[in-house]
Design a protein around this motif. Structure first.
Motif, PDB file in Angstrom:
ATOM      1  N   HIS A 349       6.092   8.910   2.096  1.00  0.00           N
ATOM      2  CA  HIS A 349       5.280   9.856   2.837  1.00  0.00           C
ATOM      3  C   HIS A 349       4.397  10.580   1.863  1.00  0.00           C
ATOM      4  N   GLN A 362       0.038  14.040  13.431  1.00  0.00           N
ATOM      5  CA  GLN A 362       1.052  13.025  13.197  1.00  0.00           C
ATOM      6  C   GLN A 362       1.848  13.463  11.993  1.00  0.00           C
ATOM      7  N   GLY A 363       2.843  12.688  11.680  1.00  0.00           N
ATOM      8  CA  GLY A 363       3.599  13.011  10.489  1.00  0.00           C
ATOM      9  C   GLY A 363       4.864  13.768  10.787  1.00  0.00           C
TER      10      GLY A 363
ATOM     11  N   SER B 350       4.376   1.280  10.403  1.00  0.00           N
ATOM     12  CA  SER B 350       3.079   1.656   9.866  1.00  0.00           C
ATOM     13  C   SER B 350       3.060   1.495   8.353  1.00  0.00           C
ATOM     14  N   GLU B 354       2.636   8.286   6.172  1.00  0.00           N
ATOM     15  CA  GLU B 354       2.482   9.432   7.061  1.00  0.00           C
ATOM     16  C   GLU B 354       2.551  10.698   6.242  1.00  0.00           C
TER      17      GLU B 354
END
Lengths: 413, 430, 453, 475
Positions: A349, A362-363, B350, B354
């Protein structure tokens, strides 16, 4: 950059070229063509490519200096453990067709290109360091020479050392967080991407050192080219597979004599089998325990409710209960069956400092991850304690056999 | 005393753990070094970041070695430092006379004029390094987050490839020292004095070329992640499957067999299942149901758990059979793609990272520590199991039960029950 | 990485001051015999570890001062303020009105819980000022009440609250006689509690340091200040910066962690002794020259013969022939001739340090049979001279150094305990006979374990 | 910093107290030349703003305004207290600290303890509470009284119980003056015996002092001073002669000099708690270190060098002599010989320019000549206070928990028994409400039990010191 256009037919060289571009140091289409005809001169390039694809990610720097033979060995054993079915490769074929097949096999079975791109991607953002390897331990490598019987105090010593290293790791990690936090804070508002807001270490470092900035830019552009190629490949790979069919047709069918050779059996180590056996034992023990408890409970429950009337409400209640338990258990099962939400944690991330409450489209939120991790931690702690108390019982039983000794444990606080 | 093979297993297990820990530590140290360097004083832009002295070991290290090996170097350095200090004194006087907004030069933060030899640089950053953590107050423009408004002489010029911050009058005065021409298409914060990220961080701007490339990059990753289904992709998928099957057939093994990697994936998930099931069961057994409805619920759960375990056992047996007897496992046929790689072929998977939002350093620390702790616990549990497997049988079988056995028990107790943090005393009962 | 020091009680506060003062003056000493740049790097490294900087640029010791009565803290603060080279933090002190009266139980069970919050808050404030926390020094005596009782309590709280940070207790081992009558009780309670919550204790014996003052420093009328200065010198010679590894010119980032990983991974062996050489008055120092070979030869003999200083070393002691099976269970009462080590760390500072040869410390015969010298020995070096000594060597040893003193303390306390003398003073504050027995049990095991290495 | 309150009871108690306050003021004046009210002064004095009506507002910081002694003065006659209030120390006390009566206790413990005790209980309590309220952190009550009379002995020990109930956490240190054998109070054995039981039960520490010893010490100082061999000069404001001002008067008022010794004892006892030093010793450390068993809390004290008591300019002798003297028979404040008896514990409280090495050297030197109980072979407690007594370079107070107190108690019991067997004067006591004959028997058995404890310890003296078998660890 909308969808890439691709001519569906008559574009094999182009498709192969796209593939080449998306692979790291991808070979020219000509190599592929030669490989179809099993030409030996195409072999070295393909071995190297396979090596790049299959070498363990962390080992890149040290392994790249390996001799070609050793590289080939790595490739073979990797393919082997992945279950590559063709035994011919194991015999180090002279030609190059087998290598093309292996590469295609890898390409066909999963998102290889994506994985490769991911493996070598230019990291722009800051991440939480990944510590997977700490937890997932394969079979131990026997690299220790012990000459004779050993005192268990040595094991205690090593264990203590490990504890200190863990703690050192944690404090270094905390320091890294402090520094990251500062860098993020000090550069807030510098990032053009509104979602991010601040710079990452890599970006800041780039600004500090113009030379590395140039390198970074180049790397990024290079990656972009590969990405584009990979996207293009998706549109035109059909041609490639059709062509691969013909390559496969060109192979002589292998006789069962070759196949039955034990060398090609999937390499499941003794250790692996032992592991499975252990798991089975544990499951069976669990099964027996449950059996006992559940049976007696059911009997008790049946006896208890026999007297009570079972009206129509009971039917609906029962159904609701059943459904809710089912849901709950399905969730439980899901936690190991599927790569669930908790697996997301293992994906990289980009760390973003944001004011509390700032909504992200998002996230993940750290608080959420912390909750998940805490639950996981608590669960693991319980497991550990359970094992420890199991040992404690075992040892207490033994100490009971020695009446003239008193075992005294240092009191806990 | 431990028998030799047992000793070897335990030691190598632990040594492996120690090594992996050290490896992590090294990685962490590397990134710490980068971060620390960023938080130290930055050199005026245009001064090429000098390489540390060519020591093989320090290639990746912090470029602030405590000393250089050669005495000759040191001598030269000393002279150079003196000269620099003098220069700084002169400049300090000038800048004071000129304008007081210029960052103050303390004797420890010697600004190296551009063009200084490379060897002098580490000294400067080593001194100023200490300031990184301090809370030295900054004066004037350094604190201003919106410099263009408050300080007209300090402005951000967004000029295509190059963005720079000119430090007021000084920029013009020392303009000759700039190396604008050599600045790559990165944008630089153009200051003539050393400054820290804390003071000037918010004035940094990413170069346009980089921004472009980066946004393209993220767009491409996003595209790569979006798996659009169409006739076209379906055809590709079919072709791939066909190829795989054909290859399998042609290899003389008509069916797919589990590979070591696959077995490991399954074993891991089953191990996890085991642990979670046991915990769930204990949880269920430890709660006392308040009424008969809850009692029923509990019963259902227990029976449900039984069913799941049956499934797991079935799966395990199939797996073992497939491994040992080379039988095709139907479970593998069912979900061929899932077994392929740990990543699987998840639909919502994905490839673009993120964002993970955190609100404070504290939170980040908690997060990171927890993450580490989880993997450490995993490791500890693993080691505990290994130790149990090695030590318990040993203790149970060893005769006679003399002092060596007792010593073994004591050490084993500490290792097995106390995580080697505490120990017990065995007293003679008189 | 930084270390936060907690100074406890009269002894802890007096020593803490000397330690910071000696660290500071060494790092600002111009006679470092090294380049200016190296000196600055050394200074910066020392500062990161032990000092922080306030707005006006004056270094502030990363320390929290705790005492249950105000006199000593006031004295310490004013001493630091007088020198005005460095200071203590403005709000880094905690004191009360009434001391613990040499009663471990009072410090541990009364003062501890009562002031836990305030003290832990102070510590936390100091911790928050570190970018990176390596761990804690807790400086305390074992004899009194506040240092020992409250010290044990605070260490335990540090363990609870900062379980990942390292805790090293700097323990002042009382004179064999004549400090506090209940010192043996207080000592066994302290040590046994610390064995549960601390990672390591670096032990400084008053008797030994006293002798060093008399014999090596030639001080006629020895004051506590003299003693504390020697002690501070010893500590500094261990914890001032050293190169991170052989051939490296970077300073070690986490000396506390490295030291502990080398010396105290085993839960039963946490007592560390320190020796250093040369040790002499500044006047004689000017006329002395040393070679590394000579220093290390002496240091090694100090190690194996358990000599406290370079004077009066028994040169007859030789390591046992290696390869022989270890002698069975050893009795403490037998004169310990050869001092067996579990692990040693040698720290060398000064001129030509890279040429110093420490092979003699790698003899397997020096160590317990269950550790190899490669695990059991390590060396740190730095070229920068320490505290005006052109060359100096320090040894931190986890060895049988302290078995005898520990055995004495346990024995004396046990004798007293058998007569039940003074017990009522402890039960008054909730420390029962059971607690004493627990402490005795644990320490008897430690003595036995050290004897049987 | 902690505070202490002095409770002076009876004629003797008040006379000693008076000396004490005089000396304490002088000591603090010498140390604290700036006249700032500091922690050290606060331990015995309040700083009061006299302009504030009523109680006078306490001032915690700044310049000294008006010092008030933290004291409660109790006497059942008015004489001594009135004398004090008219003397130079009158400003140090105010009427709210006093409790007096006019009738006196008639040398009868029972009158002091039972009658006046009950009568003044509330009043005493109130004054004590008041004095405690003025303290920031009250650590100790010092009770000064004599054993032989009526008020000091009776009411003084009554107080102990009151303090124990009311202030259980505050230490009770009792300075008790024991009558000499030629005491002119005929009932003193009764009074002392009855008081002993109270001391046994309710005191934390008792510093027994014997008039005869004080007298002997005075004579000794006299002879030194008068010998002229040392070329001594007596300072004009000698402590010995405080209030009198001339040496010649010494013999006429020996009590003044004797009282001064006791006052000096209290000053030295508290010096390490009040002033800075490299090795502090708080008051609570005294009982912690010196009282191994609750009942055995009688500490024999000796002060050296003697000239520090005399305020004369004698060139200091060797420092080590000071340590030797502290263990000699004729420096003890009771008639006892610690050197030939058994030590349970010993404290050395040093003031002035003495370092830890001096202490250690002397302990090492003296240790072989002394006998310590088997389980406390190294029973030494030490302190170093950097502030010396006024006008001197150093001094030493030795406190010994030693079986040498036993003869004093045995003699007391003998003298008591001589009277008690004849039931002489018994009726004076039994008249008093609440007094019964059993009280006498209980008092005897209490003292006998104490003597027995000392006997048992003494019995171990001749036995070789042996270590108790330790716990045996298996591996």
């Amino acid at each position: 950059m909308g969808r890439r256009r691709c001519r569906a037919t008559g574009a094999l060289p182009q498709a192969i070229a796209t593939l080449s571009r998306s692979l790291p140091a991808g070979p020219s289409p000509e190599i592929f063509r030669r490989a179809k005809f099993d030409r030996p001169e195409a072999a070295p390039v393909l071995w190297q490519l396979l090596f790049r694809v299959l070498a363990p990610p962390a080992a890149d720097s040290t392994w790249s200096s390996l001799a070609p033979e050793a590289q080939a060995q790595v490739v073979k054993s990797a393919l082997h453990s992945l279950g590559y079915p063709r035994p011919v490769l194991a015999q180090f074929p002279e030609g190059s067709r087998e290598l093309l097949l292996a590469l295609s096999w890898l390409l066909a079975r999963g998102p290889l290109l994506e994985q490769l791109l991911d493996k070598t991607r230019v990291q722009l953002g800051d991440q939480l360091p990944q510590f997977e390897a700490l937890g997932s331990l394969g079979p131990p490598v026997l690299h220790v020479e012990t000459e004779g019987p050993m005192d268990l105090r040595r094991v205690q010593w090593l264990m203590g050392k490990l504890r200190f290293r863990w703690r050192h790791l944690i404090s270094s990690q905390q320091e890294q967080c402090t520094l990251l936090g500062k860098i993020h804070l000090y550069t807030s508002g510098c990032h053009s991407h509104q979602n991010l807001g601040h710079l990452s270490v890599t970006e800041t470092e780039m600004l500090r050192d113009p030379e590395s900035s140039q390198q970074l830019l180049q790397a990024l552009e290079c990656e972009n080219t590969r990405l584009e190629a990979a996207l293009e490949w998706r549109c035109c790979e059909l041609v490639f597979w059709q062509w691969m069919d013909t390559v496969l047709d060109a192979c002589p069918v292998e006789g069962p004599s070759v196949a039955s050779q034990p060398t090609v059996l999937p390499m499941i180590s003794e250790h692996g089998l032992g592991e499975l056996e252990l798991i089975e034992q544990e499951l069976q023990a669990l099964q027996e325990e449950l059996q006992e408890v559940a049976e007696s409970r059911r009997a008790a429950w049946e006896a208890q409710v026999r007297g009570l009337g079972r009206g129509p409400e009971w039917g609906t209640t029962r159904k609701a209960l059943q459904e809710s338990v089912e849901r709950e258990l399905a969730a439980l099962q899901g936690s190991w069956e599927q790569s669930s939400r908790s697996d997301q944690l293992h994906r990289p991330h980009r760390l973003v400092r944001s004011k509390e409450g700032a909504p992200g489209p998002q996230g993940l939120r750290a608080a959420e991850v912390i909750r998940m991790l805490s639950a996981q931690e608590a669960c693991l702690k319980r497991m550990l304690h359970q094992l420890q108390s199991q040992c404690q019982q075992e040892l207490a039983r033994l100490s009971g056999t020695l009446p003239d000794l008193i075992w005294i444990l240092a009191p806990r606080h | 005393m431990l028998p030799i093979d047992c000793a070897r297993r335990l030691v190598s297990e632990l040594q492996g753990a120690l090594d992996s820990c050290s490896e992590r530590q090294r990685q962490l140290e590397r990134s710490l070094r980068v971060s620390r360097r960023l938080l130290r004083a930055w050199e005026p832009a245009g001064t090429p970041a000098p390489e540390p002295p060519p020591e093989p070991e320090t290639k990746e290290e912090d470029p602030t070695p405590a000393c250089t090996p050669s005495a000759q170097d040191l001598k030269e350095l000393e002279l150079l430092t003196q000269a620099l200090e003098k220069a700084v004194r002169v400049r300090k006087g000038m800048s004071k006379a000129g304008q007081d907004r210029a960052p103050s030069l303390t004797s420890t933060s010697i600004a190296t004029p551009s063009g200084t030899t490379a060897s002098a640089q580490p000294q400067v950053s080593s001194q100023t390094g200490s300031h990184a953590s301090s809370t030295r107050p900054t004066k004037g423009i350094h604190q201003a987050p919106a410099p263009t408004k408050d300080h007209p002489e300090c402005r951000l010029i967004s000029g295509g490839v190059r963005t720079q911050v000119k430090m007021g009058a000084q920029a013009t005065r020392h303009g000759a020292g700039f190396r604008d021409q050599q600045i790559p298409p990165s944008a630089a914060l153009q200051a003539t004095e050393a400054f820290t990220l804390k003071e000037m961080g918010t004035l940094l701007r990413l170069p346009v070329a980089f921004k472009k490339a980066a946004s393209q990059n993220s767009r491409l990753w996003a595209q790569l992640s979006s798996t659009q289904t169409s006739d076209f992709t379906d055809a590709t998928r079919a072709a791939k499957t066909q190829f795989l099957q054909k290859l399998q057939m042609a290899s003389g093994w008509p069916s797919h067999r589990p590979s070591a990697a696959e077995v490991e994936v399954h074993a891991q998930s089953l191990r996890k299942a085991c642990a979670l099931l046991r915990l769930r069961m204990q949880e269920e057994l430890s709660t006392v149901p308040a009424d008969w409805m809850q009692e029923y619920r509990c019963l259902l759960t227990l029976e449900g758990l039984q069913a799941i375990i049956r499934q797991c056992l079935h799966r395990l047996q199939m797996l073992r059979a497939a491994v040992t007897e080379q039988l095709p496992g139907p479970w593998l046929v069912e979900k061929p793609s899932q077994a392929l790689s740990p990543y699987g072929s998840k639909v919502d998977f994905s490839w673009s990272p993120e964002p993970l939002f955190y609100s404070s350093t504290q939170e980040l620390q908690t997060l990171a520590t927890l993450k580490l702790q989880v993997s450490m616990l995993n490791q500890q549990i693993h080691l505990e199991k290994v130790l149990m497997a090695e030590l318990l049988p040993l203790i149970n079988t060893q005769e006679p039960r003399g002092p060596p056995w007792l010593a073994l028990c004591r050490a084993a107790y500490s290792l097995l029950c106390e995580g080697s943090e505490h120990f017990l005393t065995v007293l003679q009962d008189d | 990485m930084s270390i936060v020091t907690v100074q406890l009680g009269q002894c802890g506060n007096q020593i803490g001051f000397e330690v910071f003062d000696s660290l500071f003056s060494d790092s600002h000493c111009s006679q470092g015999l090294c380049s200016k740049r190296e000196n600055e790097a050394y200074q910066a490294s020392c500062k990161e570890r032990f000092f922080r900087e306030e707005k006006n640029g004056i270094p502030i010791a990363r320390a929290v001062l705790v005492d249950m009565e105000p006199k000593v803290i006031n004295q310490t603060l004013s001493k630091a303020a007088q020198a005005s080279r460095w200071k203590y933090g403005q709000h880094a002190c905690f004191c009360q009105k009434q001391g613990s009266g040499n009663n471990w139980a009072y410090g541990y069970s009364m003062h501890g819980p009562r002031h836990e919050e305030s003290i832990m808050n102070l510590i936390q404030k100091e911790v928050e000022k570190c970018d990176s926390l390596s761990g804690f020094f807790v400086i305390m005596s074992m004899a009194g009440g506040t240092g020992s009782g409250l010290g044990a309590f605070i260490t335990q709280k540090l363990q609870d609250q900062y379980s990942n940070s390292l805790k090293m207790n700097q323990i002042i081992w009382p004179y064999g006689t004549g400090e506090v009558i209940v010192q043996n009780y207080n000592s066994i309670l302290t040590l046994s509690h610390l064995y549960r919550s601390s990672d390591a204790f670096l032990i400084h014996e008053n008797d030994v340091v006293h002798k060093i003052c008399a014999k090596r420093m030639n001080i006629k009328q020895i004051s506590f200040s003299n003693i504390n200065q020697v002690l501070a010198h010893q500590l500094g010679s261990v914890f001032q910066p050293t190169y991170s590894s052989e051939g490296s010119f970077h300073y070690r980032r986490n000396p506390l962690g490295d030291l502990m990983e080398h010396l105290v991974p085993h839960p039963e062996f946490k007592m560390l002794g320190v020796r250093n050489i040369p040790q002499m008055s500044e006047n004689s120092l000017a006329y002395s020259t040393f070679t590394w070979a000579g220093l290390l030869k002496h240091l090694r003999q100090m190690l194996i013969s358990n000599a406290k200083m370079e004077e009066g070393i028994n040169w007859q002691v030789r390591p046992p022939l290696s390869g022989l099976p270890p002698l069975g269970k050893m009795s403490v009462n037998k004169e310990l001739h050869f001092n067996t080590s579990i692990a040693n760390l040698v720290i060398l500072r000064g001129k030509d340090v890279l040429s110093a040869d420490v092979e003699a410390f790698k003899d397997p015969a020096l160590y317990t049979s269950w550790l190899e010298p490669v695990d059991a020995f390590s060396v740190w070096k730095t070229q920068r001279a320490f505290n005006k000594y052109e060359k100096c060597a320090a040894l931190v040893s986890n060895s049988q150094f302290l078995v005898k003193p520990l055995d004495m303390i346990v024995g004396k306390a046990w004798n007293m305990f058998a007569s039940k003398a003074y017990i009522h003073q402890y039960t008054k504050f909730g420390i029962e006979e059971e607690d004493f027995l627990d402490s005795f049990t644990l320490l008897e095991q430690v003595v036995a374990s050290y004897c049987n290495v | 910093m902690t505070q202490s309150v002095v409770v002076q009871v009876g004629q003797c108690g008040n006379q000693i107290g008076c000396c004490f306050w005089d000396l304490a003021l002088r000591e603090h004046a010498a140390v604290n030349q700036k006249g700032i009210y500091d922690d050290a002064i606060s331990s015995f004095f309040r700083n009061v703003d006299t302009r504030v009506v009523g109680d006078g507002g306490s001032i915690s910081k700044g310049k000294i305004s008006s010092l008030k002694a933290r004291a409660v003065l109790i006497d059942m006659e008015e004489g001594v207290v009135n004398e004090i209030l008219q003397g130079p120390l009158r400003d140090v006390f105010d009427s709210k600290q006093l409790i007096t009566d006019i009738s006196g206790s008639g040398n009868n413990w029972a009158v002091g303890h039972k009658i006046f005790g009950n009568l003044y209980r509330e009043q005493i309590l109130e004054k004590l509470r008041k004095s405690a309220e003025h303290c920031d952190c009250l650590q100790c009550f010092f009770i000064i009284h004599s054993m032989g009379g009526g008020t000091g002995s009776g009411l003084g020990t009554f107080l102990l119980k009151v303090l124990e109930d009311e202030f259980p956490e505050v230490y009770r240190f009792v300075t008790s003056i024991y009558p000499s054998s030629e005491d002119d109070v005929i009932t003193s054995p009764y009074n002392s015996m009855l008081a002993m039981k109270e001391l046994n039960e309710h005191a934390d520490c008792v510093l027994p002092i014997d008039n005869q010893s004080l007298f002997d010490i005075i004579s000794k100082i006299d002879s030194v001073v008068n010998s002229g061999k040392l070329g001594t000069t007596v300072k004009p404001k000698s402590v010995i002669t405080s209030g009198a001002g001339a040496i010649k008067k010494q013999h006429k008022k020996p009590f003044d000099a004797m009282n001064n010794i006791v006052a000096n004892l209290l000053l030295n006892l508290t010096s390490s708690a009040r002033f800075e030093g490299s090795l502090n010793m708080d008051l609570n450390e005294i009982s912690m270190n010196l009282v191994p068993f609750p009942q055995l809390h009688y500490l024999v004290s000796s002060l050296t060098p003697l000239y520090t008591l005399a305020d004369v300019n004698i060139p200091p002798r060797r420092l080590d002599q000071m340590f030797s003297d502290a263990f000699s028979k004729d420096h003890q404040l009771i008639q006892a010989d610690p050197r030939h008896s058994l030590y349970l514990a010993c404290a050395l409280m040093v003031r002035g320019n003495v370092q830890i090495s001096d202490l250690r050297r002397n302990i090492e030197r003296l240790k072989p000549t002394l006998q310590f109980v088997s389980w406390n072979q190294e029973g030494w407690k030490t302190s170093l206070c950097s502030v010396p007594p006024v006008g001197h370079s150093h001094s030493l107070l030795a406190l010994a928990n030693n079986t040498c107190v036993k003869p004093t108690f045995m003699e007391l019991r003998e003298r008591f028994m001589r009277l008690y067997k004849k039931k002489a004067h018994l009726h004076h006591y039994l008249h008093v409400e609440g007094m019964e004959e059993s009280s006498f028997a209980e008092a005897v058995s209490s003292l006998s039990a104490l003597i027995q404890e000392y006997n048992e310890l003494d019995a171990t003296k001749s036995m070789p010191v042996q270590d108790v078998p330790r716990l045996i660890v298996a591996v």
